[in-house]
Design a protein around this motif. Structure first.
Motif, PDB file in Angstrom:
ATOM      1  N   ARG A   8       0.837  -1.202   0.000  1.00  0.00           N
ATOM      2  CA  ARG A   8       0.000   0.000   0.000  1.00  0.00           C
ATOM      3  C   ARG A   8       0.872   1.253   0.000  1.00  0.00           C
ATOM      4  O   ARG A   8       0.586   2.220  -0.686  1.00  0.00           O
ATOM      5  CB  ARG A   8      -0.917   0.000   1.220  1.00  0.00           C
ATOM      6  N   SER A   9       1.941   1.197   0.766  1.00  0.00           N
ATOM      7  CA  SER A   9       2.839   2.333   0.836  1.00  0.00           C
ATOM      8  C   SER A   9       3.404   2.686  -0.541  1.00  0.00           C
ATOM      9  O   SER A   9       3.422   3.841  -0.950  1.00  0.00           O
ATOM     10  CB  SER A   9       3.974   2.006   1.817  1.00  0.00           C
ATOM     11  N   GLN A  10       3.841   1.651  -1.270  1.00  0.00           N
ATOM     12  CA  GLN A  10       4.410   1.906  -2.599  1.00  0.00           C
ATOM     13  C   GLN A  10       3.342   2.393  -3.579  1.00  0.00           C
ATOM     14  O   GLN A  10       3.575   3.269  -4.393  1.00  0.00           O
ATOM     15  CB  GLN A  10       5.059   0.633  -3.154  1.00  0.00           C
ATOM     16  N   LEU A  12       0.610   3.997  -2.872  1.00  0.00           N
ATOM     17  CA  LEU A  12       0.270   5.379  -2.522  1.00  0.00           C
ATOM     18  C   LEU A  12       1.322   6.344  -3.060  1.00  0.00           C
ATOM     19  O   LEU A  12       0.991   7.432  -3.535  1.00  0.00           O
ATOM     20  CB  LEU A  12       0.175   5.525  -1.010  1.00  0.00           C
ATOM     21  N   ALA A  13       2.581   5.920  -2.979  1.00  0.00           N
ATOM     22  CA  ALA A  13       3.652   6.769  -3.499  1.00  0.00           C
ATOM     23  C   ALA A  13       3.423   7.034  -4.983  1.00  0.00           C
ATOM     24  O   ALA A  13       3.483   8.175  -5.442  1.00  0.00           O
ATOM     25  CB  ALA A  13       5.008   6.109  -3.269  1.00  0.00           C
ATOM     26  N   LYS A  16       0.430   9.297  -5.534  1.00  0.00           N
ATOM     27  CA  LYS A  16       0.695  10.687  -5.177  1.00  0.00           C
ATOM     28  C   LYS A  16       1.621  11.361  -6.172  1.00  0.00           C
ATOM     29  O   LYS A  16       1.452  12.544  -6.494  1.00  0.00           O
ATOM     30  CB  LYS A  16       1.306  10.748  -3.779  1.00  0.00           C
ATOM     31  N   VAL A  17       2.609  10.609  -6.653  1.00  0.00           N
ATOM     32  CA  VAL A  17       3.508  11.175  -7.664  1.00  0.00           C
ATOM     33  C   VAL A  17       2.714  11.507  -8.923  1.00  0.00           C
ATOM     34  O   VAL A  17       2.878  12.554  -9.540  1.00  0.00           O
ATOM     35  CB  VAL A  17       4.675  10.205  -7.971  1.00  0.00           C
ATOM     36  N   TRP A  84      11.888   5.489 -15.135  1.00  0.00           N
ATOM     37  CA  TRP A  84      12.211   5.760 -13.720  1.00  0.00           C
ATOM     38  C   TRP A  84      13.528   5.100 -13.337  1.00  0.00           C
ATOM     39  O   TRP A  84      14.335   5.670 -12.619  1.00  0.00           O
ATOM     40  CB  TRP A  84      11.087   5.249 -12.810  1.00  0.00           C
ATOM     41  N   TYR A 104      13.495  -4.875  -4.756  1.00  0.00           N
ATOM     42  CA  TYR A 104      13.503  -3.837  -5.782  1.00  0.00           C
ATOM     43  C   TYR A 104      12.370  -4.051  -6.789  1.00  0.00           C
ATOM     44  O   TYR A 104      11.673  -3.114  -7.162  1.00  0.00           O
ATOM     45  CB  TYR A 104      14.863  -3.854  -6.494  1.00  0.00           C
ATOM     46  N   GLU A 107       9.000  -3.265  -5.230  1.00  0.00           N
ATOM     47  CA  GLU A 107       8.918  -1.822  -5.080  1.00  0.00           C
ATOM     48  C   GLU A 107       8.460  -1.183  -6.386  1.00  0.00           C
ATOM     49  O   GLU A 107       7.560  -0.344  -6.413  1.00  0.00           O
ATOM     50  CB  GLU A 107      10.324  -1.338  -4.690  1.00  0.00           C
ATOM     51  N   PHE A 111       4.691   0.538  -7.202  1.00  0.00           N
ATOM     52  CA  PHE A 111       4.749   1.965  -7.546  1.00  0.00           C
ATOM     53  C   PHE A 111       4.031   2.189  -8.875  1.00  0.00           C
ATOM     54  O   PHE A 111       3.249   3.119  -9.040  1.00  0.00           O
ATOM     55  CB  PHE A 111       6.219   2.402  -7.649  1.00  0.00           C
TER      56      PHE A 111
END
Lengths: 273, 329
Positions: A8-10, A12-13, A16-17, A84, A104, A107, A111
């Motif tokens: 979820r953290s990734q 959300l990143a 948001k980006v 990226w 990696y 991640e 993302f």
């Protein structure tokens, strides 16, 4: 549960980006349907000129539907993660990602999902609405086939992602991969049936294509959605056979990506980071 | 007896680089024929660190400080040697291991570039699995201490170097790591910010028993933070011991630079050695065992019309040279 938080953290990143550059999305919203409009008039002229009802297995309406779905599927499948990754390598901040308690690959995947989410909501949904009202596009009626084709779409996304990830890993050796990325993009667009359906290709290539990963990124899930595969047919017209091929490619590409990743990290951590 | 949390034995890192001479022709030549050069970044580095220690890792540019930090944080595979941190082999158990450490690379980007720092903090909460109940008050406290409550709301790309550094420091400590690596943390900080940063580090060390390994060029940082110093040069540990001892043994001397508007003429004082005298600019080395700095300064104030006066520690390179000289004897 714990992994879910990291995922979820990734995501959300990424989300948001993506939101940080709202204007870019607005432009996409306006420019994306243009290609369908161009195809619409181009193929209208071609069908009128030849006087044929069916060209390479598609009626005019089916071909336009194909382009509409192709635009949406292409948008979902297309990955920018190599951009990226190149950026990270060029600017020397790959380290940032190695210091996170997540692999990696994971991640990057999550993302990407976060980044994509906005594409799907803001660009794909309005596009479907426009297609239904303006071009007379019809949605699939068979529920099992629809569900199956959605599964195939997810597999298509993974195939596309793995190939992009592999391209991105090359940056660990070549640092700048801008040219390579453009080449990848053009190849994938053409060979996955993004410009014309693969039935327009010479038959020898169509045969070969069944064994390559490209058609499974776009052509196959779209045609599954349009009801062109069945459960009873033989060979590559059978929906389970193409699904099996897709799964096979997901596995193969994952293994290749993991192997290349190992070499890339070895190179990275060996060269003084 | 405090627990040993870092063990390094015979850590060696050798890597290949390509040598290229300057100029267009050489650039073209290098496309076909590259000369491989072996670079020995670390040679047989060994040391241990105990829980709750703040250790300064110092040395001139290219000495191997950052390489050591990278090997310790799991980013770098060493060529040989044993590394154990908090029971992990950093590069082997990377994903599990990095949860327990915090790292700040002064020169690297570590926050989400396009997002406000506060977003990175929130994302790290999930990434490091910190419960919200613990996370929120801790974040509040850290932001207040570092004075970043307002700046943290602006996108990182719009921040100044110093603001970014403070936010990086906050991000590295939010998950309450047991061990924190700081690689050049005072780059870009003004005097006030440096003070804030040092207080923050000392606070974390006292309250949470967080251990720190700090590399820096700023002797002031070392003096404020570290009780123990490891000096590295050319990839070799040349000194490992208490800061007090270094000060007593090698930092006995101070350098005084005096600038005058009128020609200085001769200078003489007990315990002073003239390093250079350019008529208007004078540099003296003061042996603080023989005389007091205060006396020298008041002597200058009485007898000279000076425009500027600066007192400095001798550069780290000089300390290293002295240690070398002593070892040879």
């Amino acid at each position: 549960m714990k992994t879910a938080l990291k995922i979820r953290s990734q995501m959300l990143a990424g989300w948001k980006v993506a939101l940080a550059y709202k204007f870019d999305f607005l432009v996409q919203l306006i420019t994306n349907p243009i290609s369908v409009i161009v195809y619409y008039f181009l193929w209208k002229a071609i069908y009128a000129y030849t006087g044929l009802d069916v060209i390479s297995g598609y009626t005019f309406q089916q071909l336009i539907d194909y382009f509409v779905f192709s635009l949406i599927v292409g948008m979902i499948v297309y990955s920018d993660i190599d951009n990226w990754m190149e950026h990270n390598v060029v600017h020397g901040n790959v380290i940032q990602f190695f210091l996170k308690p997540i692999s990696y690959l994971a991640e990057k995947i999550w993302f990407e999902v976060g980044l994509k989410f906005l594409d799907i909501v803001i660009v794909a949904l309005p596009l479907i609405m426009i297609a239904i009202t303006v071009f007379g596009t019809k949605l699939a009626t068979s529920l099992p086939m629809t569900l199956l084709s959605f599964l195939m779409l997810i597999l298509a996304v993974i195939i596309g992602f793995m190939m992009t990830y592999l391209t991105g890993l090359i940056a660990f050796w070549l640092i700048r991969i801008h040219g390579l990325r453009r080449m990848k993009r053009a190849f994938l667009l053409f060979l996955s049936g993004g410009i014309i359906p693969l039935t327009f290709f010479p038959s020898w290539y169509q045969q070969l294509s069944h064994f390559l990963p490209f058609e499974y990124m776009r052509f196959v899930p779209i045609n599954a959605y349009m009801g062109r595969y069945s459960i009873t047919a033989t060979g590559f017209d059978n929906v389970f056979i193409v699904l099996g091929m897709q799964i096979l490619w997901v596995v193969v590409l994952y293994l290749i990506a993991k192997f290349v990743e190992m070499q890339a990290f070895k190179k990275f951590s060996g060269a003084g980071a | 007896m405090a627990k040993e949390i870092v063990t390094i034995k015979n850590l060696t890192k050798t890597y290949k680089t390509h040598e290229r001479k300057a100029g267009l022709m050489n650039a073209i030549k290098s496309l076909f024929n590259r000369k491989v050069v072996l670079k020995h970044a670390l040679k047989d580095v060994s040391f241990t660190i105990k829980e709750g220690e703040v250790v300064g890792l110092i040395g001139p540019n290219g000495a191997g400080k950052s390489t050591t930090i990278k090997a310790l944080s799991g980013v770098l595979h060493p060529t040989s040697g044993v590394v154990r941190v908090l029971g992990y082999v950093p590069w082997k158990h990377r994903v599990k291991y990095v949860k327990h450490i915090g790292v700040v690379f002064g020169q690297k980007q570590q926050l989400w570039w396009d997002l406000p720092a506060i977003d990175t903090f929130d994302l790290n909460r999930d990434m490091y699995e910190v419960p919200e109940k613990i996370f929120r008050p801790r974040l509040k406290r850290i932001m207040k201490m570092l004075d970043i409550e307002e700046v943290a709301k602006t996108p990182v790309r719009d921040m100044s170097l110093g603001e970014r550094m403070k936010c990086k420091l906050a991000a590295a400590l939010l998950h309450k790591p047991k061990l924190v690596f700081l690689d050049e943390p005072s780059i870009g900080l003004d005097v006030i910010a440096k003070d804030i940063m040092r207080d923050f580090i000392i606070d974390a060390n006292k309250k949470d028993k967080t251990s720190f390994i700090v590399t820096t060029h700023d002797m002031q940082d070392i003096e404020h933070l570290c009780e123990r110093v490891i000096i590295i040069n050319h990839g070799v540990v040349v000194w490992d011991g208490p800061l007090k001892e270094i000060k007593k043994k090698y930092l006995k001397n101070k350098i005084i630079d005096v600038k005058c508007e009128s020609p200085i003429g001769k200078f003489r004082h007990k315990g002073c050695k003239i390093v250079s005298n350019d008529k208007y600019e004078l540099r003296i080395e003061v042996d603080t065992m023989k005389t007091k700095i205060k006396e020298v300064v008041s002597h200058i104030m009485k007898n000279y019309e000076f425009a500027d006066l600066v007192i400095n520690d001798p550069p780290i390179e000089e300390v290293i040279q002295k240690i070398y000289r002593e070892k040879k004897k």
